[in-house]
Write a protein that holds these residues in place. Structure first.
Motif, mmCIF file in Angstrom:
data_model
loop_
_atom_site.group_PDB
_atom_site.id
_atom_site.type_symbol
_atom_site.label_atom_id
_atom_site.label_comp_id
_atom_site.label_asym_id
_atom_site.label_seq_id
_atom_site.Cartn_x
_atom_site.Cartn_y
_atom_site.Cartn_z
ATOM 1 N N ILE A 43 -20.400 -92.970 6.871
ATOM 2 C CA ILE A 43 -20.090 -91.548 6.930
ATOM 3 C C ILE A 43 -21.298 -90.771 6.422
ATOM 4 N N ALA A 44 -21.378 -89.520 6.815
ATOM 5 C CA ALA A 44 -22.512 -88.676 6.423
ATOM 6 C C ALA A 44 -22.577 -88.565 4.896
ATOM 7 N N PRO A 45 -23.777 -88.589 4.332
ATOM 8 C CA PRO A 45 -23.920 -88.478 2.874
ATOM 9 C C PRO A 45 -23.239 -87.233 2.288
ATOM 10 N N ALA A 46 -23.315 -86.099 2.986
ATOM 11 C CA ALA A 46 -22.673 -84.879 2.481
ATOM 12 C C ALA A 46 -21.154 -85.050 2.418
ATOM 13 N N PHE A 47 -20.594 -85.759 3.380
ATOM 14 C CA PHE A 47 -19.154 -86.018 3.413
ATOM 15 C C PHE A 47 -18.772 -86.962 2.271
ATOM 16 N N ALA A 48 -19.567 -88.001 2.050
ATOM 17 C CA ALA A 48 -19.306 -88.937 0.944
ATOM 18 C C ALA A 48 -19.386 -88.201 -0.397
ATOM 19 N N HIS A 83 -8.228 -74.503 12.363
ATOM 20 C CA HIS A 83 -8.198 -73.045 12.493
ATOM 21 C C HIS A 83 -7.683 -72.374 11.216
ATOM 22 N N GLU A 84 -6.850 -73.075 10.457
ATOM 23 C CA GLU A 84 -6.369 -72.539 9.178
ATOM 24 C C GLU A 84 -7.318 -72.866 8.034
ATOM 25 N N ARG A 85 -8.412 -73.560 8.336
ATOM 26 C CA ARG A 85 -9.468 -73.899 7.371
ATOM 27 C C ARG A 85 -8.969 -74.775 6.235
ATOM 28 N N SER A 86 -8.142 -75.764 6.562
ATOM 29 C CA SER A 86 -7.702 -76.747 5.571
ATOM 30 C C SER A 86 -8.947 -77.426 5.000
ATOM 31 N N PRO A 87 -9.095 -77.491 3.655
ATOM 32 C CA PRO A 87 -10.324 -78.055 3.078
ATOM 33 C C PRO A 87 -10.664 -79.465 3.573
ATOM 34 N N LEU A 88 -9.678 -80.347 3.669
ATOM 35 C CA LEU A 88 -9.951 -81.706 4.142
ATOM 36 C C LEU A 88 -10.413 -81.683 5.595
ATOM 37 N N ARG A 89 -9.760 -80.872 6.424
ATOM 38 C CA ARG A 89 -10.154 -80.811 7.838
ATOM 39 C C ARG A 89 -11.534 -80.205 7.996
ATOM 40 N N VAL A 90 -11.837 -79.159 7.236
ATOM 41 C CA VAL A 90 -13.157 -78.541 7.323
ATOM 42 C C VAL A 90 -14.228 -79.545 6.892
ATOM 43 N N ALA A 91 -13.982 -80.260 5.801
ATOM 44 C CA ALA A 91 -14.950 -81.272 5.345
ATOM 45 C C ALA A 91 -15.124 -82.367 6.389
ATOM 46 N N THR A 130 -14.684 -82.222 9.651
ATOM 47 C CA THR A 130 -15.376 -81.772 10.866
ATOM 48 C C THR A 130 -16.786 -81.266 10.591
ATOM 49 N N GLU A 131 -16.964 -80.531 9.497
ATOM 50 C CA GLU A 131 -18.255 -79.906 9.263
ATOM 51 C C GLU A 131 -19.215 -80.761 8.447
ATOM 52 N N LEU A 132 -18.714 -81.529 7.489
ATOM 53 C CA LEU A 132 -19.586 -82.428 6.723
ATOM 54 C C LEU A 132 -19.665 -83.810 7.374
ATOM 55 N N GLY A 133 -18.529 -84.288 7.882
ATOM 56 C CA GLY A 133 -18.499 -85.599 8.524
ATOM 57 C C GLY A 133 -18.855 -85.560 9.998
ATOM 58 N N ASN A 134 -18.922 -84.355 10.576
ATOM 59 C CA ASN A 134 -19.209 -84.174 12.007
ATOM 60 C C ASN A 134 -18.200 -84.871 12.899
ATOM 61 N N LEU A 188 0.880 -97.508 1.084
ATOM 62 C CA LEU A 188 -0.200 -97.845 0.147
ATOM 63 C C LEU A 188 -1.409 -96.954 0.353
ATOM 64 N N GLY A 189 -1.652 -96.602 1.603
ATOM 65 C CA GLY A 189 -2.828 -95.810 1.915
ATOM 66 C C GLY A 189 -2.954 -95.618 3.405
ATOM 67 N N ALA A 190 -4.146 -95.266 3.820
ATOM 68 C CA ALA A 190 -4.413 -95.054 5.244
ATOM 69 C C ALA A 190 -5.821 -95.520 5.556
ATOM 70 N N PHE A 191 -5.951 -96.081 6.727
ATOM 71 C CA PHE A 191 -7.244 -96.484 7.269
ATOM 72 C C PHE A 191 -7.572 -95.444 8.335
ATOM 73 N N THR A 192 -8.727 -94.785 8.220
ATOM 74 C CA THR A 192 -9.083 -93.750 9.180
ATOM 75 C C THR A 192 -10.414 -94.071 9.846
ATOM 76 N N VAL A 193 -10.518 -93.677 11.085
ATOM 77 C CA VAL A 193 -11.764 -93.809 11.846
ATOM 78 C C VAL A 193 -11.975 -92.497 12.602
ATOM 79 N N TYR A 194 -13.237 -92.187 12.845
ATOM 80 C CA TYR A 194 -13.505 -90.989 13.635
ATOM 81 C C TYR A 194 -14.769 -91.175 14.445
#
Length: 174
Positions: free
Chosen positions: A19-24, A63-71, A73-77, A93-99
């Motif tokens: 993941i992008a360093p800014a996102f991490a 569109h509602e600028r949710s902090p996690l979604r903004v990060a 899309t904008e930090l993680g691209n 227990l958790g979630a495994f995510t990919v993008y």
């Protein structure tokens, strides 16, 4: 990104890869984060179902600028995204995510592979926790800092890392 679920909509990052360093850095600053119910993590926590989002920019959370979604899309691209719940029985227990950084929804085959990875990670995490319980060692996920063992070495955090990268025809061409 492998997320640990705490309760309600609260998660922490257990492990991330590529993941992008800014996102991490953003995740490191957050510690425990509360996911908006409209995000992929929020939907996983509320429905306990896999989430496949073809284009994150077209979602209400963006569109509602949710902090996690903004990060994301904008930090993680990130543009296309999938979140797979990691279940131990009926407990999340958790979630495994990919993008992906381009709009290219995940195929059913890629999601099946991701689901298998999430199941194997769940088994590994649960096995490690059972081992720690039987050995009398505290679960590092339940403590704020690593505890030293009998000879003074800090116990590493509990993390199960399994290699995984789904590919599709477009990825092979790249």
């Amino acid at each position: 990104i492998l997320f640990e679920h705490h309760e309600h909509l609260d998660f922490t990052v257990m492990q991330s890869r590529n993941i992008a360093p800014a996102f991490a850095s953003w995740f490191a600053e957050q510690g425990v984060l509360s996911a908006d119910p409209n995000t992929g993590l929020g939907r996983v926590a509320t429905t306990l179902q896999m989430v496949n989002i073809p284009d994150l920019h077209r979602e209400v959370a963006y569109h509602e600028r949710s902090p996690l979604r903004v990060a994301t899309t904008e930090l993680g691209n990130a543009r296309s995204f999938a979140a797979i719940p990691m279940m131990a029985g009926d407990r999340l227990l958790g979630a495994f995510t990919v993008y992906r950084t381009r709009v290219h929804p995940f195929s059913d085959h890629a999601l099946e592979l991701a689901q298998l990875f999430a199941e194997q990670a769940t088994i590994a995490i649960e096995s490690a926790r059972r081992h720690l319980q039987h050995s009398g060692t505290p679960d590092p996920a339940q403590t704020d800092v690593a505890k030293p063992d009998k000879v003074g070495n800090a116990q590493p955090p509990l993390v199960a890392i399994l290699p995984f990268r789904p590919i599709d025809a477009h990825d092979v061409e790249l």
